[in-house]
Scaffold this active site. Structure first.
Site, PDB file in Angstrom:
ATOM      1  N   GLY A   1     122.502  29.215  64.452  1.00 28.96           N
ATOM      2  CA  GLY A   1     123.804  28.459  64.154  1.00 28.96           C
ATOM      3  C   GLY A   1     124.394  27.963  65.502  1.00 28.96           C
ATOM      4  O   GLY A   1     124.115  26.803  65.898  1.00 28.96           O
ATOM      5  N   ARG A   2     125.212  28.947  66.044  1.00 31.14           N
ATOM      6  CA  ARG A   2     125.988  28.669  67.350  1.00 31.14           C
ATOM      7  C   ARG A   2     124.836  28.194  68.357  1.00 31.14           C
ATOM      8  O   ARG A   2     125.384  27.190  69.272  1.00 31.14           O
ATOM      9  CB  ARG A   2     126.579  29.721  67.636  1.00 31.14           C
ATOM     10  CG  ARG A   2     127.826  29.854  66.764  1.00 31.14           C
ATOM     11  CD  ARG A   2     128.418  31.434  66.847  1.00 31.14           C
ATOM     12  NE  ARG A   2     127.747  32.449  66.298  1.00 31.14           N
ATOM     13  CZ  ARG A   2     127.888  33.358  66.109  1.00 31.14           C
ATOM     14  NH1 ARG A   2     129.090  33.978  66.354  1.00 31.14           N
ATOM     15  NH2 ARG A   2     127.250  34.475  65.479  1.00 31.14           N
TER      16      ARG A   2
ATOM     17  N   TYR B   1     131.726  32.086  48.240  1.00 28.42           N
ATOM     18  CA  TYR B   1     132.289  30.887  47.382  1.00 28.42           C
ATOM     19  C   TYR B   1     131.778  31.023  46.024  1.00 28.42           C
ATOM     20  O   TYR B   1     131.240  32.072  45.708  1.00 28.42           O
ATOM     21  CB  TYR B   1     131.612  29.689  48.312  1.00 28.42           C
ATOM     22  CG  TYR B   1     132.094  29.397  49.700  1.00 28.42           C
ATOM     23  CD1 TYR B   1     133.599  29.198  49.771  1.00 28.42           C
ATOM     24  CD2 TYR B   1     131.459  29.655  50.862  1.00 28.42           C
ATOM     25  CE1 TYR B   1     134.104  29.257  51.102  1.00 28.42           C
ATOM     26  CE2 TYR B   1     132.105  29.554  52.162  1.00 28.42           C
ATOM     27  CZ  TYR B   1     133.318  29.319  52.187  1.00 28.42           C
ATOM     28  OH  TYR B   1     133.981  29.336  53.438  1.00 28.42           O
TER      29      TYR B   1
ATOM     30  N   ARG C   1     120.694  29.495  49.348  1.00 34.51           N
ATOM     31  CA  ARG C   1     121.109  30.413  50.445  1.00 34.51           C
ATOM     32  C   ARG C   1     121.992  31.595  49.812  1.00 34.51           C
ATOM     33  O   ARG C   1     123.006  31.346  48.960  1.00 34.51           O
ATOM     34  CB  ARG C   1     122.179  29.702  51.519  1.00 34.51           C
ATOM     35  CG  ARG C   1     122.372  30.440  52.821  1.00 34.51           C
ATOM     36  CD  ARG C   1     123.204  29.744  53.760  1.00 34.51           C
ATOM     37  NE  ARG C   1     122.903  30.431  55.197  1.00 34.51           N
ATOM     38  CZ  ARG C   1     123.553  30.378  56.300  1.00 34.51           C
ATOM     39  NH1 ARG C   1     124.627  29.986  56.256  1.00 34.51           N
ATOM     40  NH2 ARG C   1     123.071  30.821  57.196  1.00 34.51           N
TER      41      ARG C   1
ATOM     42  N   GLN D   1     123.621  20.853  52.329  1.00 36.26           N
ATOM     43  CA  GLN D   1     124.057  21.881  51.703  1.00 36.26           C
ATOM     44  C   GLN D   1     125.102  21.767  50.699  1.00 36.26           C
ATOM     45  O   GLN D   1     126.191  21.041  51.013  1.00 36.26           O
ATOM     46  CB  GLN D   1     124.747  23.191  52.650  1.00 36.26           C
ATOM     47  CG  GLN D   1     124.990  24.473  52.133  1.00 36.26           C
ATOM     48  CD  GLN D   1     125.694  25.527  53.060  1.00 36.26           C
ATOM     49  OE1 GLN D   1     126.530  25.089  53.645  1.00 36.26           O
ATOM     50  NE2 GLN D   1     124.823  26.548  53.090  1.00 36.26           N
TER      51      GLN D   1
HETATM   52  C1  LIG Z   1     131.509  26.788  63.178  1.00 35.24           C
HETATM   53  C2  LIG Z   1     130.331  27.300  62.157  1.00 35.24           C
HETATM   54  C3  LIG Z   1     130.684  27.101  60.892  1.00 35.24           C
HETATM   55  C4  LIG Z   1     129.940  27.512  59.756  1.00 35.24           C
HETATM   56  N1  LIG Z   1     129.850  26.870  58.489  1.00 35.24           N
HETATM   57  C5  LIG Z   1     128.945  27.183  57.537  1.00 35.24           C
HETATM   58  C6  LIG Z   1     128.311  26.294  56.380  1.00 35.24           C
HETATM   59  O1  LIG Z   1     129.090  25.348  56.337  1.00 35.24           O
HETATM   60  N2  LIG Z   1     127.855  26.941  55.537  1.00 35.24           N
HETATM   61  C7  LIG Z   1     127.176  27.941  55.695  1.00 35.24           C
HETATM   62  O2  LIG Z   1     126.264  28.447  54.797  1.00 35.24           O
HETATM   63  N3  LIG Z   1     127.339  28.892  56.717  1.00 35.24           N
HETATM   64  C8  LIG Z   1     128.147  28.468  57.886  1.00 35.24           C
HETATM   65  N4  LIG Z   1     128.163  29.113  58.725  1.00 35.24           N
HETATM   66  C9  LIG Z   1     127.186  30.377  59.164  1.00 35.24           C
HETATM   67  C10 LIG Z   1     126.039  29.874  59.852  1.00 35.24           C
HETATM   68  O3  LIG Z   1     125.240  29.261  59.061  1.00 35.24           O
HETATM   69  C11 LIG Z   1     124.942  31.326  60.508  1.00 35.24           C
HETATM   70  O4  LIG Z   1     125.007  32.023  59.457  1.00 35.24           O
HETATM   71  C12 LIG Z   1     125.976  31.876  61.413  1.00 35.24           C
HETATM   72  O5  LIG Z   1     126.474  30.917  62.699  1.00 35.24           O
HETATM   73  C13 LIG Z   1     125.245  32.877  62.103  1.00 35.24           C
HETATM   74  O6  LIG Z   1     124.207  32.556  62.888  1.00 35.24           O
HETATM   75  P1  LIG Z   1     124.205  32.339  64.469  1.00 35.24           P
HETATM   76  O7  LIG Z   1     124.533  33.870  64.980  1.00 35.24           O
HETATM   77  O8  LIG Z   1     123.050  31.854  64.982  1.00 35.24           O
HETATM   78  O9  LIG Z   1     125.209  31.460  64.710  1.00 35.24           O
HETATM   79  C14 LIG Z   1     129.063  28.675  59.991  1.00 35.24           C
HETATM   80  C15 LIG Z   1     128.923  29.425  61.366  1.00 35.24           C
HETATM   81  C16 LIG Z   1     129.823  28.630  62.338  1.00 35.24           C
HETATM   82  C17 LIG Z   1     129.562  29.335  63.555  1.00 35.24           C
END
Ligand SMILES: Cc1cc2nc3c(=O)[nH]c(=O)nc-3n(C[C@H](O)[C@H](O)[C@H](O)COP(=O)(O)O)c2cc1C
Length: 371
Positions: A324-325, A188, A235, A101
């Protein structure tokens, strides 16, 4: 089988993904210092998560100016390229696919992070927005500091940022990545250009939505020309308003972006539907319209359950589901879904960002290692 679509393969512009699970990009701030260099620990972390059909790395700055938080990795020095090779080699050895990314934070930064005044489409400070540094707090915790006032980008700045995205993409391919994802989401730089409350420019990069999408389009076109459109994803986060991102026209702007990105024939459009728990459910009409505007793969990420993912795939509204998580805490998340096994939870929120050791990073067990 209950989740037959989630477990079906997918052809992403010539690459076969073994399932429809995508590991969403997640910042973890563990690069080696000085120099924001990816390392063996990061390679282990990503290598553990190759159960996903596609991994998208944490956001990775394309320049020092593009950095907004401490210890996030970069993709603009020879040392960073070498460091990323550890990651791509490990992921490929484990049979995974991985996109990097590409990230520029724009106004979401502070000179305390990178020694530079932030830059932005317009000199407007993001309200109630913080970034973090590591300044020796107990437990190695991050310390949050408010973002600083940005200066308005000149034409030279815009040209430089576009070049940095292109160079970052070329570096990513040199480092062995299967492709790149251009970060146009979450408040961003590119998102700041898209939104009328952050972009007050009166030139061809502002003043109407046709102009506000220009930076995204120029970056995507030139990155596609440099590395091949089949290796490029974008994205976007239509319904997310944090980091002071508000714009009554944003959904029209996103649809316009989707239509224009479609003409570039890039590999995918990735919807960041929530960052944590901070956005409404995406309306069905929006999904259907987006499907008509953008013909290649659509990824949906944000608080998805396997049931919801399977349904979105069944209704042919999207092609891939990002988690994500669940991948953060479960390196073998797809297997756990298949076996309906219990999921690991976040063990300690202090280990989400930063920390140089395995704790809360590479020590989440697989089913086999479960006690
Ligand atoms: C610890 C953490 C760091 C994240 N860092 C980014 C990132 O670097 N770039 C991005 O586009 N989204 C980032 N996100 C958003 C995730 O890509 C994702 O959209 C978000 O966790 C929701 O998905 P989930 O409910 O499956 O966790 C981050 C989320 C978390 C929890």
């Amino acid at each position: 089988m209950k989740y037959k679509r989630l477990f079906s393969t997918y052809g992403l512009k010539g690459k076969t993904l073994k399932n429809r699970f995508v590991m969403a990009p997640m910042t973890r701030s563990r690069s080696s210092q000085p120099g924001d260099i990816p390392n063996a620990l990061m390679a282990e972390y990503y290598g553990q998560r190759t159960s996903a059909g596609l991994i998208i790395t944490e956001a990775t700055q394309i320049s020092l100016q593009g950095k907004g938080y401490a210890k996030t990795p970069g993709i603009y020095t020879p040392e960073q390229i070498e460091g990323w090779k550890l990651v791509t080699n490990e992921v490929h050895e484990q049979g995974g696919k991985i996109f990097l990314q590409l990230w520029h934070v724009g106004r979401v930064s502070s000179s305390k992070v990178n020694g530079l005044q932030p830059i932005a489409p317009s000199p407007i400070t993001a309200k109630e927005t913080n970034v973090y540094i590591f300044d020796g707090a107990p437990n190695g915790d991050a310390t949050f500091v408010p973002v600083e006032d940005p200066r308005e980008m000149t034409y030279e700045d815009i040209e430089q940022v576009i070049n940095e995205f292109v160079e970052g993409a070329k570096n990513a391919i040199e480092a062995g990545f299967d492709g790149v994802e251009i970060h146009g989401a979450n408040g961003y730089l590119i998102d700041q250009f898209l939104r009328s409350n952050a972009n007050k420019r009166t030139d061809e990069y502002g003043s109407c939505k046709e102009n506000r999408v220009r930076l995204l389009m120029e970056i995507t076109q030139l990155v596609s020309e440099a590395i091949g459109k089949e290796k490029v994803g974008v994205r976007l986060s239509p319904f997310i308003k944090f980091k002071d991102m508000d714009d009554p026209e944003i959904l029209d702007t996103i649809m316009l972006s989707a239509k224009k990105l479609n003409t570039l024939d890039i590999a995918y459009l990735h919807l960041c539907e929530t960052d944590w728990d901070d956005a409404p459910e995406i309306p069905l009409l929006f999904r259907k319209t987006l499907r008509l505007r953008f013909g290649n793969a659509i990824i949906a990420t944000g608080n998805k359950t396997p049931d919801e993912g399977e349904l979105l795939l069944k209704e042919n509204l999207v092609d891939l589901i990002g988690f994500g998580r669940n991948f953060l805490t479960n390196p073998d998340y797809p297997q756990r879904v298949e076996l309906n096994a219990p999921l690991n939870e976040i063990s300690d929120s202090h280990t989400l960002f930063g920390g140089g050791d395995k704790r809360g990073y590479t020590d989440y067990p697989t089913i086999k290692e479960d006690k």
